[in-house]
Design a protein around this motif. Structure first.
Motif, mmCIF file in Angstrom:
data_model
loop_
_atom_site.group_PDB
_atom_site.id
_atom_site.type_symbol
_atom_site.label_atom_id
_atom_site.label_comp_id
_atom_site.label_asym_id
_atom_site.label_seq_id
_atom_site.Cartn_x
_atom_site.Cartn_y
_atom_site.Cartn_z
ATOM 1 N N UNK A 193 0.271 -8.598 -1.396
ATOM 2 C CA UNK A 193 0.107 -6.456 -1.806
ATOM 3 C C UNK A 193 -1.080 -7.050 -2.819
ATOM 4 N N UNK A 194 -1.606 -6.413 -2.452
ATOM 5 C CA UNK A 194 -3.444 -6.305 -2.520
ATOM 6 C C UNK A 194 -3.444 -4.784 -3.580
ATOM 7 N N UNK A 195 -4.248 -4.656 -4.881
ATOM 8 C CA UNK A 195 -4.210 -2.790 -4.810
ATOM 9 C C UNK A 195 -5.491 -3.277 -5.916
ATOM 10 N N UNK A 224 -9.525 -12.965 -2.288
ATOM 11 C CA UNK A 224 -7.816 -13.015 -2.849
ATOM 12 C C UNK A 224 -6.797 -14.082 -2.070
ATOM 13 N N UNK A 225 -6.859 -13.467 -1.107
ATOM 14 C CA UNK A 225 -5.868 -14.108 0.096
ATOM 15 C C UNK A 225 -6.222 -15.929 0.069
ATOM 16 N N UNK A 272 1.717 -10.059 -5.757
ATOM 17 C CA UNK A 272 1.227 -9.129 -5.965
ATOM 18 C C UNK A 272 -0.008 -9.000 -6.679
ATOM 19 N N UNK A 273 -1.221 -8.758 -6.539
ATOM 20 C CA UNK A 273 -2.612 -8.400 -7.335
ATOM 21 C C UNK A 273 -2.772 -7.457 -7.483
ATOM 22 N N UNK A 274 -3.365 -7.313 -8.908
ATOM 23 C CA UNK A 274 -4.225 -5.444 -9.218
ATOM 24 C C UNK A 274 -5.792 -6.033 -10.040
ATOM 25 N N UNK A 275 -6.303 -5.118 -9.361
ATOM 26 C CA UNK A 275 -7.163 -5.467 -9.661
ATOM 27 C C UNK A 275 -8.204 -4.141 -10.522
#
Length: 133
Positions: free
Chosen positions: A6-8, A22-23, A40-43
């Motif tokens: 999950x990228x947010x 990110x992937x 889970x990654x959030x930027x």
């Protein structure tokens, strides 16, 4: 990985290029440690400062068997985080170090448990592979 990445994006428009970066980082982590459960990654784009552009904050949560690894990279500590890719690189480097520590501790615990249990299942027995010839 057992579940989807999950990228947010917070405060910025989603970017296919950033998501691809990110992937790529996550694939490298999976090559090192193939038991990742989720990521889970959030930027987040932080407020604009007087003398610098937008700074990026990165938060990574890696779920691994029996634990969780959390990394946060705050832009106030590094003005190079005006570049989202630099912020991502820093955060994933820190995640890799923490994942290496986790894997090393897990491996050492596994070895200690094997030595304690012994090959015959007797407490204190030394496994055959560790006995001197």
């Amino acid at each position: 990985m057992q579940s989807a990445l999950q990228v947010r994006f917070h405060g910025i428009d989603p970017s296919a290029a950033v998501e691809a970066a990110v992937r790529e980082h996550v694939q490298k982590l999976e090559q090192f440690y193939d038991q990742l459960v989720s990521c889970d990654v959030s930027l987040e784009s932080r407020h604009q400062h007087h003398r610098q552009g937008n700074l990026f904050r990165v938060h990574i949560r890696l779920a691994v068997p029996g634990s969780e690894i959390v990394v946060t990279r705050d832009p106030e500590r590094d003005p190079r985080h005006e570049d989202a890719y630099v912020a991502l690189n820093d955060a994933f480097r820190a995640a890799r170090r923490q994942l290496e520590d986790f894997a090393r501790k897990r491996h050492n615990k596994s070895r200690r448990d094997t030595v304690r249990q012994g090959s015959a299942g007797e407490p204190g027995a030394i496994p055959d592979a560790l006995e001197a010839d």
